[in-house]
Design a protein around this motif. Structure first.
Motif, PDB file in Angstrom:
ATOM      1  N   THR A  61      11.084  -2.334  -9.040  1.00  0.00           N
ATOM      2  CA  THR A  61       9.550  -2.232  -8.824  1.00  0.00           C
ATOM      3  C   THR A  61       8.722  -2.519 -10.145  1.00  0.00           C
ATOM      4  N   ALA A  62       9.318  -2.250 -11.408  1.00  0.00           N
ATOM      5  CA  ALA A  62       8.761  -2.361 -12.614  1.00  0.00           C
ATOM      6  C   ALA A  62       8.610  -3.970 -12.699  1.00  0.00           C
ATOM      7  N   THR A  63       9.630  -4.674 -12.507  1.00  0.00           N
ATOM      8  CA  THR A  63       9.817  -6.016 -12.610  1.00  0.00           C
ATOM      9  C   THR A  63       8.696  -6.904 -11.530  1.00  0.00           C
ATOM     10  N   ALA A  64       8.824  -6.384 -10.358  1.00  0.00           N
ATOM     11  CA  ALA A  64       7.709  -6.918  -9.347  1.00  0.00           C
ATOM     12  C   ALA A  64       6.395  -6.633  -9.701  1.00  0.00           C
ATOM     13  N   SER A  65       6.096  -5.429 -10.142  1.00  0.00           N
ATOM     14  CA  SER A  65       4.650  -5.236 -10.463  1.00  0.00           C
ATOM     15  C   SER A  65       4.134  -6.047 -11.627  1.00  0.00           C
ATOM     16  N   TYR A  66       4.988  -6.231 -12.611  1.00  0.00           N
ATOM     17  CA  TYR A  66       4.727  -6.962 -13.818  1.00  0.00           C
ATOM     18  C   TYR A  66       4.582  -8.272 -13.153  1.00  0.00           C
ATOM     19  N   MET A  67       5.356  -9.030 -12.449  1.00  0.00           N
ATOM     20  CA  MET A  67       5.179 -10.506 -11.692  1.00  0.00           C
ATOM     21  C   MET A  67       3.506 -10.341 -10.968  1.00  0.00           C
ATOM     22  N   MET A  68       3.281  -9.330 -10.227  1.00  0.00           N
ATOM     23  CA  MET A  68       2.081  -9.427  -9.291  1.00  0.00           C
ATOM     24  C   MET A  68       0.952  -9.337 -10.374  1.00  0.00           C
ATOM     25  N   LEU A  69       1.044  -8.346 -11.295  1.00  0.00           N
ATOM     26  CA  LEU A  69      -0.267  -8.636 -12.414  1.00  0.00           C
ATOM     27  C   LEU A  69      -0.262  -9.506 -13.257  1.00  0.00           C
ATOM     28  N   LYS A  70       1.023 -10.048 -13.566  1.00  0.00           N
ATOM     29  CA  LYS A  70       0.853 -11.556 -14.517  1.00  0.00           C
ATOM     30  C   LYS A  70       0.293 -12.480 -13.815  1.00  0.00           C
ATOM     31  N   ASN A  71       0.732 -12.676 -12.612  1.00  0.00           N
ATOM     32  CA  ASN A  71       0.218 -13.830 -11.810  1.00  0.00           C
ATOM     33  C   ASN A  71      -1.007 -13.538 -10.912  1.00  0.00           C
ATOM     34  N   LYS A  72      -1.854 -12.356 -11.514  1.00  0.00           N
ATOM     35  CA  LYS A  72      -2.900 -11.889 -10.838  1.00  0.00           C
ATOM     36  C   LYS A  72      -3.154 -12.015  -9.516  1.00  0.00           C
ATOM     37  N   LYS A  73      -1.906 -11.589  -8.716  1.00  0.00           N
ATOM     38  CA  LYS A  73      -1.990 -11.126  -7.346  1.00  0.00           C
ATOM     39  C   LYS A  73      -2.421  -9.752  -7.069  1.00  0.00           C
ATOM     40  N   VAL A  74      -2.637  -8.838  -7.962  1.00  0.00           N
ATOM     41  CA  VAL A  74      -3.316  -7.622  -7.629  1.00  0.00           C
ATOM     42  C   VAL A  74      -4.485  -7.249  -8.782  1.00  0.00           C
ATOM     43  N   SER A  75      -4.998  -6.540  -8.788  1.00  0.00           N
ATOM     44  CA  SER A  75      -6.037  -6.076  -9.697  1.00  0.00           C
ATOM     45  C   SER A  75      -5.759  -4.619 -10.426  1.00  0.00           C
ATOM     46  N   TRP A  76      -5.592  -4.709 -11.605  1.00  0.00           N
ATOM     47  CA  TRP A  76      -5.424  -3.425 -12.311  1.00  0.00           C
ATOM     48  C   TRP A  76      -6.433  -2.436 -12.000  1.00  0.00           C
ATOM     49  N   ASP A  77      -7.644  -2.646 -12.176  1.00  0.00           N
ATOM     50  CA  ASP A  77      -8.891  -1.739 -11.903  1.00  0.00           C
ATOM     51  C   ASP A  77      -8.644  -1.380 -10.352  1.00  0.00           C
ATOM     52  N   GLU A  78      -8.225  -1.968  -9.458  1.00  0.00           N
ATOM     53  CA  GLU A  78      -8.216  -1.418  -8.026  1.00  0.00           C
ATOM     54  C   GLU A  78      -6.990  -0.728  -8.054  1.00  0.00           C
ATOM     55  N   ILE A  79      -5.850  -0.939  -8.388  1.00  0.00           N
ATOM     56  CA  ILE A  79      -4.651  -0.268  -8.277  1.00  0.00           C
ATOM     57  C   ILE A  79      -4.488   0.940  -8.988  1.00  0.00           C
ATOM     58  N   LYS A  80      -5.087   1.081  -9.986  1.00  0.00           N
ATOM     59  CA  LYS A  80      -5.012   2.254 -11.106  1.00  0.00           C
ATOM     60  C   LYS A  80      -5.290   3.479 -10.337  1.00  0.00           C
ATOM     61  N   PRO A  81      -6.225   3.823  -9.799  1.00  0.00           N
ATOM     62  CA  PRO A  81      -6.380   5.017  -9.143  1.00  0.00           C
ATOM     63  C   PRO A  81      -5.460   5.298  -7.837  1.00  0.00           C
ATOM     64  N   LEU A  82      -4.904   4.252  -7.320  1.00  0.00           N
ATOM     65  CA  LEU A  82      -4.208   4.326  -6.243  1.00  0.00           C
ATOM     66  C   LEU A  82      -2.801   4.814  -6.862  1.00  0.00           C
ATOM     67  N   MET A  83      -2.378   4.201  -7.935  1.00  0.00           N
ATOM     68  CA  MET A  83      -1.317   4.631  -8.764  1.00  0.00           C
ATOM     69  C   MET A  83      -1.047   6.061  -9.059  1.00  0.00           C
ATOM     70  N   LEU A  84      -2.247   6.475  -9.692  1.00  0.00           N
ATOM     71  CA  LEU A  84      -2.075   7.697  -9.914  1.00  0.00           C
ATOM     72  C   LEU A  84      -1.914   8.840  -8.731  1.00  0.00           C
ATOM     73  N   PHE A  85      -2.624   8.505  -7.613  1.00  0.00           N
ATOM     74  CA  PHE A  85      -2.529   9.434  -6.487  1.00  0.00           C
ATOM     75  C   PHE A  85      -0.983   9.310  -5.953  1.00  0.00           C
ATOM     76  N   ALA A  86      -0.373   8.032  -5.946  1.00  0.00           N
ATOM     77  CA  ALA A  86       0.805   7.959  -5.569  1.00  0.00           C
ATOM     78  C   ALA A  86       1.959   8.634  -6.527  1.00  0.00           C
ATOM     79  N   PHE A  87       1.503   8.567  -7.815  1.00  0.00           N
ATOM     80  CA  PHE A  87       2.265   9.265  -8.757  1.00  0.00           C
ATOM     81  C   PHE A  87       2.492  10.848  -8.348  1.00  0.00           C
ATOM     82  N   ILE A  88       1.361  11.476  -8.262  1.00  0.00           N
ATOM     83  CA  ILE A  88       1.316  12.914  -8.006  1.00  0.00           C
ATOM     84  C   ILE A  88       1.794  13.292  -6.576  1.00  0.00           C
TER      85      ILE A  88
END
Length: 253
Positions: A61-88
């Motif tokens: 998932t780290a590899t896939a996430s890196y590819m998504m961010l690198k290729n600008k398929k997802v926005s870091w500002d948008e997913i950052k809060p979602l990732m925090l709540f998923a982590f918790i």
């Protein structure tokens, strides 16, 4: 455990399973439906299987996430809060599993595989285009995402599929966009679970590292295919994977 404790055939089997799981997980989610049963069928205790699965899945998932961010398929500002709540949510779920009778997992695994397979088989066609969200952004972030994260920490297989399905059915995303975001959320939940399992000393490092190599290969292949493959083929992949592993699991146990 050392590598010497495992046969070459078993290591090769788990390496191959990790490649396939990394590829499918990036495309459609549910790679854990392959790796967790594979580890358990190899004689690994249930909680250790879940822990070792998190080690190898985190790399995929780290590899896939890196590819998504690198290729600008997802926005870091948008997913950052979602990732925090998923982590918790995942941290809570992983803490809970430490106190559950592991024999329960022998019944949970086939039920989850059956549920996911039937859902994808019977659900309406998944659309590439975005639609109107059915829940508010606030409720999606604070309720839906951590709930799926808690499931991932408690059990795990199918989490990527659940994040993608929630993105489509509740957040109004197109299937491809929802799948791309699901990769980053699944990485966050995997890392949360892995940290808890590491503290509990449940990870089998030797098998985990072998499967990490397979995950990296599969995830890179899947990342390159995600935005070119047809949506209906992703659906067929999930259904086939679920029912094939359900049959295999039934014959093993």
């Amino acid at each position: 455990m050392e590598l010497a404790h495992f046969s070459i055939e078993l290591l090769a089997f788990l390496f191959f399973i990790a490649i396939v799981a990394g590829f499918l997980d990036t495309l459609a989610g549910g790679g854990g439906l392959l790796t967790v049963p594979a580890l358990m069928m190899s004689g690994i205790p249930p909680v250790a299987a879940l822990a070792t699965n998190k080690l190898q899945a985190s790399t995929g998932t780290a590899t896939a996430s890196y590819m998504m961010l690198k290729n600008k398929k997802v926005s870091w500002d948008e997913i950052k809060p979602l990732m925090l709540f998923a982590f918790i949510g995942a941290a809570v779920g992983t803490t809970m599993i430490q106190f559950v009778d592991t024999r329960v997992l022998s019944f949970v695994i086939p039920l989850v595989m059956l549920f996911i397979g039937i859902y994808f088989l019977m659900a309406p066609a998944l659309d590439k285009q975005s639609k109107q969200a059915k829940v508010s952004a606030k409720n999606y972030q604070r309720l839906v995402v951590p709930s799926i994260g808690c499931y991932d920490g408690f059990f795990g297989p199918g989490t990527g599929s659940f994040f993608a399905l929630a993105g489509v059915s509740l957040n109004g995303r197109g299937f491809i966009d929802a799948t791309a975001i699901a990769k980053t959320l699944n990485f966050s939940t995997n890392m949360a679970s892995l940290l808890v399992f590491l503290v509990a000393g449940q990870v089998i490092w030797a098998l985990g590292f072998i499967m990490i190599l397979g995950q990296v290969i599969g995830a890179r292949l899947g990342s390159h295919c995600l935005f070119t493959i047809k949506v209906k083929y992703l659906r067929y992949l999930v259904v086939t994977m679920c029912f094939a592993m359900l049959v295999k699991y039934g014959f093993t146990f």
